[in-house]
Structure formats: structure tokens, C-alpha cells
Design an enzyme around this catalytic site. Structure first.
Site, PDB file in Angstrom:
ATOM      1  CB  SER A   1      43.240  45.499  35.343  1.00  0.00           C
ATOM      2  OG  SER A   1      42.437  44.352  35.355  1.00  0.00           O
TER       3      SER A   1
ATOM      4  NE  ARG B   1      38.303  39.324  42.673  1.00  0.00           N
ATOM      5  CZ  ARG B   1      37.181  39.010  42.043  1.00  0.00           C
ATOM      6  NH1 ARG B   1      36.171  38.478  42.706  1.00  0.00           N
ATOM      7  NH2 ARG B   1      37.047  39.214  40.766  1.00  0.00           N
TER       8      ARG B   1
ATOM      9  CG  ASP C   1      40.003  45.824  34.441  1.00  0.00           C
ATOM     10  OD1 ASP C   1      40.418  46.263  33.357  1.00  0.00           O
ATOM     11  OD2 ASP C   1      40.007  46.498  35.494  1.00  0.00           O
TER      12      ASP C   1
END
Ligand code: BGC
Length: 456
Positions: A143, A81, A197
Site C-alpha cells: 500500500s 500480515r 489496498d
């Protein structure tokens, strides 16, 4: 009228008995994890520790006064994203985002292709949002286990969650992204931070909840970060001289057990799952907990029981025999049925190419799902209790994100229940669902990084 059976056959009970952790086993897990965390933090034991407790270089929790526009990248699952986060106030945050599917071939292809893809997505997004000319500060939520050497330098230690791109392990991921951006030559991007994350989740919850000290992810993967005293973060060069009292530690708890200390709670099914992953022998704790593996665990139990004629007797299904075909979302669906009702369960059974005419089979399938998801929640509770005890605080909020926590109907309640049983009496805690921690958290860290650059 047919009577709905409620008792579980002893053979089925026996097959999943290994997932039913006792209180004594959970207490032992907390003890062992505490030892491993201490080893990760300490300089002399860090190199051989399995829970690495990486320094995040984030020492400031949000003040609630961070403002401005930031770009964020979020890489950690099958979707990538790009976000534009506008921090207008701590209750008014505008987020525009775009998701891009990462082709499965890219997960194991050359790293250069992955970073070129990321840079292309970023360019695409900036064009759409008319941001080409502006050097907006960017926070990169990456992450995977990173040995950070600063807020803008992180060496990938190992891939997890099905990624295995070549040429990235051992490299500085920020530089790889920067190079991909330069190869395009048409973007002005100022990467001000790279973060995990869990750290993003902690920051975004701390923005509105002053007590937040832990960030937890239970999604495709699992991990947590927490606020440690800087003096205990021995792998930070300035741990004794830093004027800032705290350091967020990215525990990377997924690797807990890679040295065998969790073998006493692992089942034969866990060992089979481990063998079919691209990273056998690694991420032992994560493989017992997270969404990438829970469905496969249920499938393996089912296949075993089917072979013995103990469930769906006389039925055959190609689908159920195929690896990874039991999605983890099925556990949430099946366990969302109210007791005695098997509507979702029946749907899943037919999606798996089975008929499943017998209510007892549905009851057993639900029982297996519950065994796997409860074990996940119990182990996660052990992890959270370890961190709360380590911080030695009496009142704490935990920010949580990830598909398992979000969509499983009982996960939150299971965590509350087991944590309460494991914690010393009198310790208050709350579990808060984080709302887009990867995006908001990246923006908050970017905001603080820019602020710190200015005030230097
Ligand atoms: C990674 C962690 C990450 C977690 C949750 C794990 O596989 O190693 O860095 O925080 O997944 O996304």
C-alpha cells in the site's frame, strides 16, 4: 449543581477556524481535484501530475464465482500480515491470518532487511499452516505509490506513512520480494499479483455488492481507486486496443496538493505537521485527512492554546509537549462521549499527564477534535464526489476500510451528509464497510490472475 458550559470561547474558535471548510471551498476542492485526476490519466500530462492515477492492471471486477485457496501479504502500516484465504463461496470465506509487528528501526533501515523480514514471516506462516510443499498463488497487497508495469511488476515511486527504507524507491517490489524468498531457498511461492489496498477493498466489496466502483482507505494513510473506462487510462499501453472495457485506477490521491493547489484550505498547523514528517512537501491531502496526522494536528492546536493560557491554564505536561503523543484514536474516544458527558475525554486528559478540572477545557478539547475530524471527512467527501462525477454514474457503492472510518463515531455520517450536499441531486450512493479488503481483495485478484493465465 454546576452548569455544563456549552459555548466555545472566541479565541478557541479562532484557533480552529481554518479547519472549518465552507461549502464554496469544498466545491472548489472538487473542481481542482477533477483537473488533477484528468492530468494523471492523460499520457502527456502524467509525468508532471501530482495525482498519478496509476494503472492497476486489474480490469475484471469479481464475478462472485471465484473459488480456491490463496496466500496474501499485506504491507502498508506498522503491522505486516500474512493470510491464507479460502474462497468457498461468496458468502463463505475462511481466513487464517498472522500479524507481525515491524520494528520501527526497520521502517528506515535497508530495504533488504524489510524484504528478508517479509520472507521470514511468510515462511513462518507456511510452516505453521503446513503449506511448505504447495505453490499456492500469492497476492501481495503493497500500500504505497507503485508505478505498475503489469500485474506482477511495480516500481515504488516514493514511500509514505513514515516508511523510508533505503534501496527500494525506483525498484520493482515484486522482484525484491522474490529475491528475498530465493535467499531463503526453502519456499515455493508463486506471486501472481501486486495490488494497492484500495484495489483490494474495491474488489472485496464488489464480490458481494455488484455496484461497487470505488475503494477507499481512511486509515494511517488515505487513498482511493475507482473503475475508469480503459480508453481513458492512457498510461496503459493497450488503452486503445484492450478488449476489456474497464481499468481500475489507483488514484494515489494522498499527493493531491503537493503542487500548492490545496494551500487555500491548509492551516498553519498543517504546515508544521508537514515539516516534522519524513516526507515534507509530499502527501499534502493525506496529511489533512488520515489517521497518521489527525492526532498530531489536535496536539499542535492544544500546545498553541496552552502556551497562550487559553486551555488547561496553569498546567504543564511533558507528554503533550512531545511530538506524536496525541494518538488519533483519542479523537474517536473523545467524540464517542455523549454530549455533556466527558468520560472518555477525562481519560485522555489524564493519559496526557494533565488534570483538566474545568469542564470548559474538556468542551474545548472536544471542539478541537471535531474540527479536525470534520475537516478530514469533508475533504474525503470532496474526493469521493470527484470520482463519482468523473465516472458519470447515478448509482454507486463505495467500499471503505481503515481505522479512521471504522472507529470514528461520526465519520460515516459526516461523509453521507457532505457527499449528499456536493453531489448532483438524484445520484444514489452507499458507503459499505469492507471486511478485510487487503486480504480478501488480494485473493480475488490472485484468483482472476490464475484464471487469466489458464485461459491464455
Ligand atoms: C499510500 C497509498 C495507500 C494509502 C492507504 C498512502 O500513504 O500512498 O498507496 O493506499 O496510504 O493505505
Amino acid at each position: 449543581m454546576s452548569v455544563v458550559p456549552t459555548t466555545i470561547a472566541p479565541e478557541v474558535e479562532a484557533a480552529v477556524a481554518g479547519f472549518m471548510l465552507t461549502q464554496a471551498q469544498m466545491t472548489e476542492v472538487v473542481e481542482r481535484m477533477t483537473k488533477e485526476i484528468k492530468m494523471g490519466l492523460a499520457r502527456d500530462t502524467h509525468p508532471r501530475a501530482v495525482i498519478k492515477c496509476f494503472v492497476s492492471y486489474v480490469q475484471d471486477l469479481p464475478t462472485g464465482k471465484e473459488r480456491g485457496k490463496y496466500l496474501a501479504l499485506d504491507l502498508g502500516g506498522s503491522n505486516f500480515r500474512v493470510l491464507l484465504v479460502d474462497l468457498k463461496s461468496n458468502t463463505d470465506i475462511d481466513i487464517v491470518s498472522k500479524s507481525f509487528v515491524i520494528a520501527s528501526s526497520m521502517l528506515s533501515g535497508p530495504g533488504k532487511d524489510l524484504f528478508d523480514f517479509i520472507a521470514n514471516c511468510l515462511a513462518d506462516f507456511c510452516k505453521e499452516q503446513r503449506l511448505q510443499g504447495e505453490a499456492i498463488p500469492l497476492g501481495f497487497t503493497f500500500s504505497f505509490p507503485l508505478q505498475q508495469q503489469g500485474l506482477t511488476k511495480g516500481i515504488l515511486v516514493t514511500w509514505t506513512k513514515g516508511f523510508s527504507c533505503e534501496g527500494v524507491v525506483g525498484k520493482n517490489v515484486v522482484a525484491l520480494l522474490q529475491e528475498a524468498i530465493e535467499r531463503r531457498g526453502d519456499l515455493k511461492i508463486n506471486i501472481v499479483a501486486i495490488l494497492n489496498d484500495t484495489v483490494g477493498t474495491l474488489m472485496s466489496c464488489a464480490f458481494t455488492s455488484r455496484n461497487c466502483r470505488i475503494g477507499l482507505i481512511v486509515g494511517t494513510g488515505s487513498n482511493a481507486c475507482y473503475v475508469e473506462k480503459t480508453v481513458n487510462a492512457e498510461c496503459f499501453e493497450n488503452y486503445q486496443t484492450s478488449p476489456k472495457p474497464h481499468m481500475i485506477i489507483n488514484a494515489e490521491w494522498g499527493a493531491f496538493g503537493d503542487n500548492g493547489v490545496l494551500d487555500f484550505v491548509r492551516t498553519p498547523y498543517d504546515r508544521i505537521v508537514d515539516k516534522v514528517t519524513p516526507n515534507p512537501g509530499k502527501q499534502t491531502f493525506e496529511k489533512c485527512i488520515s489517521g497518521m496526522y489527525m492526532g498530531e494536528l489536535v496536539r499542535l492546536v492544544l500546545v498553541d492554546l496552552m502556551a497562550k493560557g487559553l486551555i488547561f491554564a496553569g498546567e504543564r505536561s511533558e507528554k503533550i509537549q512531545t511530538q506524536w503523543n496525541f494518538q488519533t484514536s483519542y479523537l474517536s474516544d473523545i467524540e464517542s462521549d455523549s454530549p455533556g458527558d466527558f468520560r472518555n475525554c477525562s481519560k485522555v486528559i489524564s493519559q496526557l499527564g494533565l488534570v483538566g478540572n474545568h469542564v470548559r477545557d474538556k468542551l474545548h478539547l472536544r471542539y478541537i477534535c471535531e474540527a479536525v475530524s470534520s475537516r478530514s471527512a469533508k475533504l474525503c467527501s470532496c474526493g469521493l464526489v470527484t470520482l463519482i462525477n468523473k465516472m458519470n454514474i447515478n448509482d454507486v457503492s463505495v467500499g471503505i476500510d481503515g481505522s479512521v472510518y471504522r472507529f470514528h463515531p461520526r465519520y460515516h455520517d459526516l461523509l453521507m451528509f457532505h457527499m449528499t450536499k456536493l453531489l448532483r441531486p438524484g445520484i444514489k450512493f452507499e458507503l459499505l464497510e469492507s471486511d478485510d479488503g487487503s486480504g480478501k481483495g488480494a485473493a480475488l485478484i490472485a484468483a482472476t490472475a490464475v484464471q487469466n493465465q489458464v485461459s491464455k
